[in-house]
Design an enzyme around this catalytic site. Structure first.
Site, PDB file in Angstrom:
ATOM      1  CB  CYS A 208      -0.752  -0.096   1.258  1.00 29.52           C
ATOM      2  SG  CYS A 208      -2.112   1.407   1.463  1.00 29.52           S
TER       3      CYS A 208
ATOM      4  CB  CYS B 201      -5.374   2.660  -5.444  1.00 30.67           C
ATOM      5  SG  CYS B 201      -4.365   1.048  -5.234  1.00 30.67           S
TER       6      CYS B 201
END
Length: 292
Positions: free
Chosen positions: A78, A226
């Site tokens: 992430c 993202c």
């Protein structure tokens, strides 16, 4: 007792990607899937991803980081969340360079010249069908046989696929807002071709130096940004020779600078983070969820 009950947390975001960070470096407890789901509820600290810092497992690293989506599943990478973690550890230690260990491997982070801006080295992308992974063999993953909609008039088709520590499928479109990604995303995320599910992105090539991307995140749903998807789209576009190796990626929450570095094939992501608030998890969240 739950690892998160009465535990302090820091709520942050990276271009609107909602991140919660908890520091468990002084504790042996780990966060369970049920605890992560409970913490993401409206009465908790709603997030796209929760990142838990643990004591280093490997000499020379600053922490081991586990990453949880809001459905309780774990993610290998992430990028936006790692910039949030890095900002906290930069502030704590005074260091300008950090190394974290994640399920996807070691990630290096550098403090930027501007406040609250940093760079994360997301490592090398993986292109082999078995590494992404896919359920069947494709020799060329720049475009695989996958479509949604009627055979003669598919809504989306022929995505590029790549792993950036988690699986990504990128569909090339003229208008990233021209599709109901909230409806299409979960269908494709759970398609049998993706045995570990996948992040689903719509990408438009605005120029040789500019991509526009929207993403349905595996385990989190629609997010405003993202980071690993921005990296995946950049790599996929460069492989198709639609862009160069350094681009600006515009996400619903803002811009990231992505470079697929030629000398070692590592992908570098640079962008900002923001603090929101600090809090403490109410134990009732976890007892109500059946977490002792």
């Amino acid at each position: 007792m739950s690892a998160l009950a009465n535990h302090p947390f820091t709520k942050m975001n990276a271009l609107g990607n909602e991140i919660v960070v908890v520091d468990l470096r002084g504790e042996k407890a780990a966060v369970s899937a049920a605890e992560a789901r409970a913490a993401a509820q409206p009465a908790g600290a709603p997030f796209d991803q929760l990142l838990a810092l643990h004591a280093p497992r490997t000499p020379g690293t600053d922490a081991f980081v586990r990453i949880y989506n809001n459905d309780g599943s774990e993610a290998g990478a992430c990028g936006n969340g790692m910039r949030c973690v890095a900002e906290l550890v930069f502030k704590e230690t005074g260091k300008r360079a950090l190394t974290f260990e994640t399920a996807a491997g070691l990630l290096n982070c550098w403090q930027g010249d501007a406040p609250l801006v940093s760079t994360v080295d997301m490592g090398k992308p993986r292109f082999a069908w078995s590494e992404i992974p896919l359920a069947e063999a494709f020799q060329d993953t720049r475009a695989i046989e996958l479509q949604i909609g009627p055979i003669d008039q598919p809504i989306l088709h022929s995505p590029s696929v790549v792993s950036m520590g988690n699986p990504h499928a990128i569909f090339w479109v003229n208008d990233v807002n021209g599709y109901d990604l909230g409806k299409i995303g979960p269908l494709l995320e759970n398609h049998p071709i993706f045995p570990e599910r996948a992040n689903i992105s719509l990408a438009h090539v605005a120029s040789r130096e500019h991509l526009i991307v929207r993403t349905w995140e595996r385990g989190a749903g629609l997010t405003r940004a993202c980071g690993s998807a921005a990296c995946a789209a950049t790599v996929a576009a460069a492989r198709l020779r639609r862009t160069g190796r350094s681009v600006t990626v515009t996400l619903p929450g803002g811009d990231l600078a992505i470079e697929w570095r030629e000398r070692d094939d590592h992908v570098l992501m640079t962008g900002p983070v923001a603090y929101e608030y600090e809090g403490q998890f109410d134990p009732v969240l976890f007892t109500a969820a059946g977490v002792a």
